[in-house]
Design an enzyme around this catalytic site. Sequence first.
Site, PDB file in Angstrom:
ATOM      1  CG  HIS A 175      -0.786   1.510   6.900  1.00 16.64           C
ATOM      2  ND1 HIS A 175       0.110   0.755   8.039  1.00 16.64           N
ATOM      3  CD2 HIS A 175      -0.259   2.276   6.476  1.00 16.64           C
ATOM      4  CE1 HIS A 175       1.495   1.539   7.461  1.00 16.64           C
ATOM      5  NE2 HIS A 175       1.367   2.503   7.039  1.00 16.64           N
ATOM      6  CD  GLU A 176      -1.034   2.413   2.852  1.00 18.05           C
ATOM      7  OE1 GLU A 176      -1.468   3.806   2.715  1.00 18.05           O
ATOM      8  OE2 GLU A 176      -0.639   1.672   3.139  1.00 18.05           O
ATOM      9  CG  HIS A 194       0.240   6.653   5.218  1.00 20.12           C
ATOM     10  ND1 HIS A 194       0.947   7.333   5.713  1.00 20.12           N
ATOM     11  CD2 HIS A 194       0.760   5.557   4.998  1.00 20.12           C
ATOM     12  CE1 HIS A 194       2.034   6.339   5.770  1.00 20.12           C
ATOM     13  NE2 HIS A 194       1.961   5.573   5.495  1.00 20.12           N
ATOM     14  CD  GLN A 220       2.865   6.320   2.773  1.00 20.28           C
ATOM     15  OE1 GLN A 220       2.618   5.327   2.007  1.00 20.28           O
ATOM     16  NE2 GLN A 220       4.119   5.291   3.305  1.00 20.28           N
ATOM     17  CB  CYS A 229       4.589   3.098   7.124  1.00 23.97           C
ATOM     18  SG  CYS A 229       4.257   3.905   6.564  1.00 23.97           S
ATOM     19  CG  LEU A 230       6.553   1.160   1.213  1.00 18.65           C
ATOM     20  CD1 LEU A 230       6.035   1.734  -0.316  1.00 18.65           C
ATOM     21  CD2 LEU A 230       7.295   0.204   1.426  1.00 18.65           C
ATOM     22  N   GLY A 273       1.068  -1.379  -0.309  1.00 17.04           N
ATOM     23  CA  GLY A 273      -0.073  -0.204   0.307  1.00 17.04           C
ATOM     24  C   GLY A 273       0.989   0.631  -0.159  1.00 17.04           C
TER      25      GLY A 273
HETATM   26 ZN    ZN Z   1       2.436   3.632   6.058  1.00 20.96          ZN
END
Ligand code: ZN
Length: 190
Positions: free
Chosen positions: A131-132, A135, A51, A89-90, A46
């Site tokens: 989660h996304e 963000h 991000q 998380c990226l 995701g």
């Molecule tokens: Zn994340």
Amino acid sequence: MGLRQILLLGDPALRRVAEEIHQIDDSVRALAEDMIQTMLEAPGVGLAAPQVGVPLRLITVDLDDIQGAIVNPRVVRASKEQEADLEACLSIPEVQGLVRRPSSVVVKGFDLEGRHLVIKAEGLAARCLQHEIDHLDGVLYLDRVSDPKVKVFHPVPANEGDEVVYESELVPVEEVRRRFEEQYAMRAPA
Ligand code: ZN
């Protein structure tokens, strides 16, 4: 454009509340395309537009039930039942933390042609969508961890050509934040 740079914890852009997309046009579709490429390359399941430094309400996911972009996603229903599981998380590489979330959700949004989407998700898909969407409100999973310590992974030095092995240590969340903030301060132009 292609691959975009993924911003890391410490970058204030991750903390902004993203704006609704009012018109799903070619620029939104191009951004989604780039985000999908960036997510798959990372690799991750995701990614949210903030991000990659774009303050718009757009996410991309790569899950069994749903792949692609969701415009203006929002959780319209969440189960009372909750589940705790490790998240990553990226934007916070090499860290994992335990987060308790509703185990199933209904998410509404739009696809890239402007059609309504209604997604019923549970398990990993439900977790990933929440989660996304977080963000988009400037919220990171580290803000929600149920344990004050999270796992931080380090590659163990190995001989050249060997597969990389990671070991983990438990680090207080505040310490993880501090490390990333320091790294951001070092990268940021003076
Ligand atoms: Zn994340």
